[in-house]
Structures are given as C-alpha cells and as structure tokens.
Design a protein around this motif. Structure first.
Motif, PDB file in Angstrom:
ATOM      1  N   ALA A  47       0.842  -1.199   0.000  1.00 59.00           N
ATOM      2  CA  ALA A  47       0.000   0.000   0.000  1.00 59.00           C
ATOM      3  C   ALA A  47       0.877   1.248   0.000  1.00 59.00           C
ATOM      4  O   ALA A  47       0.623   2.208  -0.722  1.00 59.00           O
ATOM      5  CB  ALA A  47      -0.925  -0.021   1.216  1.00 59.00           C
ATOM      6  N   MET A  48       1.949   1.206   0.812  1.00 61.44           N
ATOM      7  CA  MET A  48       2.862   2.333   0.907  1.00 61.44           C
ATOM      8  C   MET A  48       3.606   2.547  -0.418  1.00 61.44           C
ATOM      9  O   MET A  48       3.709   3.655  -0.927  1.00 61.44           O
ATOM     10  CB  MET A  48       3.854   2.027   2.029  1.00 61.44           C
ATOM     11  N   TYR A  49       4.080   1.458  -0.953  1.00 63.01           N
ATOM     12  CA  TYR A  49       4.836   1.481  -2.211  1.00 63.01           C
ATOM     13  C   TYR A  49       3.952   1.960  -3.365  1.00 63.01           C
ATOM     14  O   TYR A  49       4.345   2.801  -4.164  1.00 63.01           O
ATOM     15  CB  TYR A  49       5.325   0.063  -2.467  1.00 63.01           C
ATOM     16  N   ASP A  50       2.727   1.421  -3.392  1.00 64.44           N
ATOM     17  CA  ASP A  50       1.830   1.736  -4.501  1.00 64.44           C
ATOM     18  C   ASP A  50       1.378   3.190  -4.492  1.00 64.44           C
ATOM     19  O   ASP A  50       0.942   3.717  -5.516  1.00 64.44           O
ATOM     20  CB  ASP A  50       0.610   0.807  -4.481  1.00 64.44           C
ATOM     21  N   GLY A  56       3.164  10.606   1.972  1.00 60.56           N
ATOM     22  CA  GLY A  56       1.916  11.348   2.034  1.00 60.56           C
ATOM     23  C   GLY A  56       0.969  10.984   3.162  1.00 60.56           C
ATOM     24  O   GLY A  56       0.547  11.843   3.906  1.00 60.56           O
ATOM     25  N   HIS A  57       0.709   9.719   3.335  1.00 61.65           N
ATOM     26  CA  HIS A  57      -0.341   9.350   4.266  1.00 61.65           C
ATOM     27  C   HIS A  57       0.184   9.084   5.671  1.00 61.65           C
ATOM     28  O   HIS A  57       1.146   8.356   5.858  1.00 61.65           O
ATOM     29  CB  HIS A  57      -1.073   8.109   3.765  1.00 61.65           C
ATOM     30  N   VAL A  58      -0.481   9.685   6.611  1.00 57.06           N
ATOM     31  CA  VAL A  58      -0.064   9.557   8.004  1.00 57.06           C
ATOM     32  C   VAL A  58      -0.151   8.110   8.486  1.00 57.06           C
ATOM     33  O   VAL A  58       0.666   7.669   9.279  1.00 57.06           O
ATOM     34  CB  VAL A  58      -0.944  10.470   8.887  1.00 57.06           C
ATOM     35  N   GLU A  59      -1.094   7.358   7.957  1.00 56.53           N
ATOM     36  CA  GLU A  59      -1.263   6.005   8.495  1.00 56.53           C
ATOM     37  C   GLU A  59      -0.079   5.097   8.221  1.00 56.53           C
ATOM     38  O   GLU A  59       0.073   4.067   8.836  1.00 56.53           O
ATOM     39  CB  GLU A  59      -2.543   5.339   8.001  1.00 56.53           C
ATOM     40  N   PHE A  60       0.767   5.484   7.274  1.00 53.43           N
ATOM     41  CA  PHE A  60       1.953   4.657   7.015  1.00 53.43           C
ATOM     42  C   PHE A  60       3.138   5.084   7.859  1.00 53.43           C
ATOM     43  O   PHE A  60       4.196   4.504   7.764  1.00 53.43           O
ATOM     44  CB  PHE A  60       2.343   4.736   5.537  1.00 53.43           C
ATOM     45  N   ARG A  61       2.947   6.121   8.661  1.00 52.83           N
ATOM     46  CA  ARG A  61       4.074   6.689   9.380  1.00 52.83           C
ATOM     47  C   ARG A  61       4.797   5.657  10.238  1.00 52.83           C
ATOM     48  O   ARG A  61       6.009   5.492  10.127  1.00 52.83           O
ATOM     49  CB  ARG A  61       3.581   7.838  10.267  1.00 52.83           C
ATOM     50  N   GLU A  62       4.019   4.960  11.035  1.00 49.19           N
ATOM     51  CA  GLU A  62       4.628   3.996  11.945  1.00 49.19           C
ATOM     52  C   GLU A  62       5.311   2.877  11.165  1.00 49.19           C
ATOM     53  O   GLU A  62       6.429   2.467  11.467  1.00 49.19           O
ATOM     54  CB  GLU A  62       3.553   3.410  12.863  1.00 49.19           C
ATOM     55  N   PHE A  63       4.635   2.446  10.129  1.00 48.02           N
ATOM     56  CA  PHE A  63       5.187   1.379   9.297  1.00 48.02           C
ATOM     57  C   PHE A  63       6.481   1.849   8.626  1.00 48.02           C
ATOM     58  O   PHE A  63       7.480   1.137   8.590  1.00 48.02           O
ATOM     59  CB  PHE A  63       4.156   0.975   8.242  1.00 48.02           C
ATOM     60  N   ASN A  92       2.268  -9.440  16.945  1.00 48.16           N
ATOM     61  CA  ASN A  92       2.410 -10.871  17.164  1.00 48.16           C
ATOM     62  C   ASN A  92       1.332 -11.649  16.436  1.00 48.16           C
ATOM     63  O   ASN A  92       1.452 -12.825  16.186  1.00 48.16           O
ATOM     64  CB  ASN A  92       2.344 -11.206  18.650  1.00 48.16           C
ATOM     65  N   SER A  93       0.267 -10.957  16.142  1.00 46.03           N
ATOM     66  CA  SER A  93      -0.803 -11.622  15.407  1.00 46.03           C
ATOM     67  C   SER A  93      -1.437 -10.593  14.486  1.00 46.03           C
ATOM     68  O   SER A  93      -1.246  -9.386  14.651  1.00 46.03           O
ATOM     69  CB  SER A  93      -1.864 -12.159  16.354  1.00 46.03           C
ATOM     70  N   ALA A  94      -2.177 -11.092  13.522  1.00 42.67           N
ATOM     71  CA  ALA A  94      -2.800 -10.194  12.555  1.00 42.67           C
ATOM     72  C   ALA A  94      -3.737  -9.208  13.246  1.00 42.67           C
ATOM     73  O   ALA A  94      -3.921  -8.081  12.789  1.00 42.67           O
ATOM     74  CB  ALA A  94      -3.567 -11.005  11.518  1.00 42.67           C
ATOM     75  N   GLU A  95      -4.297  -9.618  14.374  1.00 43.69           N
ATOM     76  CA  GLU A  95      -5.247  -8.748  15.062  1.00 43.69           C
ATOM     77  C   GLU A  95      -4.569  -7.518  15.647  1.00 43.69           C
ATOM     78  O   GLU A  95      -5.214  -6.507  15.900  1.00 43.69           O
ATOM     79  CB  GLU A  95      -5.962  -9.527  16.165  1.00 43.69           C
ATOM     80  N   ASP A  96      -3.259  -7.617  15.864  1.00 42.59           N
ATOM     81  CA  ASP A  96      -2.542  -6.473  16.421  1.00 42.59           C
ATOM     82  C   ASP A  96      -2.515  -5.291  15.465  1.00 42.59           C
ATOM     83  O   ASP A  96      -2.201  -4.175  15.856  1.00 42.59           O
ATOM     84  CB  ASP A  96      -1.098  -6.857  16.785  1.00 42.59           C
ATOM     85  N   PHE A  97      -2.826  -5.543  14.197  1.00 36.89           N
ATOM     86  CA  PHE A  97      -2.842  -4.444  13.243  1.00 36.89           C
ATOM     87  C   PHE A  97      -4.091  -3.584  13.419  1.00 36.89           C
ATOM     88  O   PHE A  97      -4.158  -2.488  12.907  1.00 36.89           O
ATOM     89  CB  PHE A  97      -2.839  -4.982  11.803  1.00 36.89           C
ATOM     90  N   GLY A  98      -5.069  -4.117  14.127  1.00 33.35           N
ATOM     91  CA  GLY A  98      -6.345  -3.417  14.227  1.00 33.35           C
ATOM     92  C   GLY A  98      -7.190  -3.765  13.027  1.00 33.35           C
ATOM     93  O   GLY A  98      -6.678  -4.015  11.945  1.00 33.35           O
ATOM     94  N   PRO A  99      -8.492  -3.795  13.236  1.00 34.83           N
ATOM     95  CA  PRO A  99      -9.372  -4.289  12.181  1.00 34.83           C
ATOM     96  C   PRO A  99      -9.457  -3.398  10.945  1.00 34.83           C
ATOM     97  O   PRO A  99      -9.686  -3.878   9.853  1.00 34.83           O
ATOM     98  CB  PRO A  99     -10.738  -4.373  12.866  1.00 34.83           C
ATOM     99  N   ASP A 100      -9.255  -2.094  11.122  1.00 32.68           N
ATOM    100  CA  ASP A 100      -9.542  -1.195  10.009  1.00 32.68           C
ATOM    101  C   ASP A 100      -8.306  -0.678   9.287  1.00 32.68           C
ATOM    102  O   ASP A 100      -8.400  -0.147   8.196  1.00 32.68           O
ATOM    103  CB  ASP A 100     -10.338   0.017  10.492  1.00 32.68           C
ATOM    104  N   GLU A 101      -7.170  -0.820   9.909  1.00 28.66           N
ATOM    105  CA  GLU A 101      -5.980  -0.167   9.388  1.00 28.66           C
ATOM    106  C   GLU A 101      -5.608  -0.658   7.985  1.00 28.66           C
ATOM    107  O   GLU A 101      -5.354   0.130   7.082  1.00 28.66           O
ATOM    108  CB  GLU A 101      -4.810  -0.411  10.338  1.00 28.66           C
TER     109      GLU A 101
END
Lengths: 115, 182
Positions: free
Chosen positions: A85-88, B98-105, B162-171
């Motif tokens: 998503a970030m890359y795209d 650009g997008h804030v939601e990728f900041r942490e990643f 540690n699990s997929a749920e740690d990403f949060g359902p909507d992110e």
C-alpha cells in the motif's frame, strides 16, 4: 492476493530461518481465533508440551540446527499489504513529466545525431 | 541505435516502480528522483547492452541500485559527517509517502538494515521473484530469502505485531483503500 501467495509459498519453501528476538511469547500464541498459521510461527519457542501435534511435526521437519522464526501467514500477509500500500502510493503517481521529457529528448537527439 | 518504441514503453512503464524503490533506498523524494533520472540516462546510453526478451524492469533496478551504492560510498568518503547529514535529511522528510497512516510502518521500515529493507521491498512490494531480486542485488537466492525473512521478523517486532489482530481491524482496509483509490 496472488503475489503474496506466491511469495509466501516460496518463502516457506526456502527453509531459511532466523532467530526470533524479543517476541512476547506470552501473547497471541494461543489465541484460538488466529488458527494454526500464527500458532505455527509463534509458538516454536513454547515448551514442546504446549504444542499441538501438527505444530510439533512442523518443528521436527525443520533442519535441526535452524532456529524457527517464521511469522504466521496472516501476519506476513498484513505486513505485505502495508508494504505494498505504501509502495503503490508512489507507483500510482505515475511518470513525472521530467522523465517523459528525458526519454523523448533522447529519442529526438538520437535521430539528429544518428547514434 | 534509434530507440525502439517498445523499449521506450518498457522503460517508461518501469519508472513508477523505480521511483518507489529509489525512495525506499534514499528516504528522500528529490534525491530519489535524481537517482531515477541518472539511472534512466545511464540505461538509455547503454540500451544496446539490454538483451531483448529479458526483464527491462529488473535491468533498470539493477542499474539504479548499483548507482546508488557507488554514489553512497563516494559520499561517505568525501564528506566525513555524511551519516549525520543523511539522518537529518531523513528526519526532515516526514511524509514521503503522504499518508499519516503509514508513518509507523515507514519508521519501522527505516530502522531495518539497508540490505534487508531492499530485499523486502524488491520481493514484497516491487513484485520480483527471489531469483530476480538476487540478480538485482548480486547475491545468492538464499541470501535474499534470509534477508526477507529477517526483515519481516524485525518489522513485526518493531511494530509489536504478534498476530494479525494487532494491526487493528480497520488499518489494513484503510491502507488498501488509500492505495487503490484516490
């Protein structure tokens, strides 16, 4: 996600495994909602007695000197989704004019100079 | 040699992904675009050495990576405190994507060793096979697999996943919508 499925498959078939550092093994590993994919990767540091038979078999099938640290399939998938998503976001910006211009300019230069 | 139109199209179609890869290497859009420009100039000057039928995108990525590596090494030699400057330039570019939601990643990604980050991007985002990524990086396929593996493990650690749920359902849904839509 076809790409991810391919990557995951290749990834798992590689058998290249590295050490897990600092995972909280008390968290997430026994969550029944997560299924075996996460369990497989995360509980390899659990005492053998806590593993279900399938996971124990999976652990045994690995090379004996390797330190299992595979992430669960769904964690890998989520990481992959975020990465793409970030890359795209950049990819979707398309080709900036400056690059179109470079390529077009070179094309006409070549015609002129006969390179 | 006049540039074949199909070659031109192949080069152009690789540019968006080449840019994304360049940004992941240098962490700076302007520098990345310069890198892409230099790559294109080199590639077009040496277009005769491209073998038709092989992967144009992989060829361009190889040129870009080699150029980045040699330039980076040169800079390190020339400027003593390059590391400090580089770190500062990374910091001063808060929203490359650009997008804030990728900041942490993004921050987690930036903390990976460069060879691991590069391998992960090539395989996980650019869509190259392990074999192609090994060709681009000039190393063994097993090395790429191991780097990708370590990169994923380290990312999960840094993001406390540690699990997929740690990403949060909507992110993830948001991220996918953001990338797929506007």
């Amino acid at each position: 996600m076809a790409i991810n499925a391919t990557v995951s498959k290749k990834f798992r078939s590689g058998g290249t495994i590295c050490a897990v550092r600092g995972f909280d093994t008390t968290k997430g590993v026994t969550d029944p909602h997560l299924g075996s994919a996460v369990g497989l990767s995360m509980n390899e540091r659990k005492p053998v007695g806590q593993q279900n038979p399938m996971e124990a078999a999976a652990t045994r099938n690995k090379k004996s000197n390797s330190k299992p640290a595979k992430l669960g399939r769904d964690v890998q998938a989520r990481l992959g989704q975020q990465l793409r998503a970030m890359y795209d976001e950049v990819v979707n910006q398309g080709v900036p004019d400056r690059f179109n211009e470079i390529i077009d300019r070179l094309k006409s230069d070549e015609k002129k100079d006969g390179h | 040699m006049a540039m074949d139109d199909s070659v031109r199209k192949a080069v152009l179609s690789a540019v968006p992904s080449l840019r994304a890869f360049a940004i992941s290497l240098c962490g700076n859009v302007d520098r990345a675009d310069d890198l892409v420009q230099e790559t294109l100039l080199r590639a077009l000057a040496n277009i005769d050495s491209f073998q038709p039928g092989t992967n144009m995108s992989a060829w361009l990525f190889t040129i870009l990576r080699n150029h980045f590596r040699s330039e980076y090494r040169k800079r390190r030699r020339e400027v003593e405190d390059t590391d400090g400057h580089h770190a500062e330039s990374l910091k001063s570019q808060p929203d490359q994507y650009g997008h804030v939601e990728f900041r942490e990643f993004r921050e987690a990604l930036a903390q990976l060793p460069s060879d691991q980050r590069e391998a992960l991007i090539l395989v996980g985002a650019s869509g190259f096979s392990y074999e192609e990524a090994a060709g681009i990086c000039g190393c063994a396929v097993g090395t790429i697999k191991s780097r990708v593996n370590r990169a994923r493990t380290r990312l999960a650690e840094l993001l406390h996943v540690n699990s997929a749920e740690d990403f949060g359902p909507d992110e993830t849904t948001r991220a996918i919508l953001a990338s797929g839509g506007e």
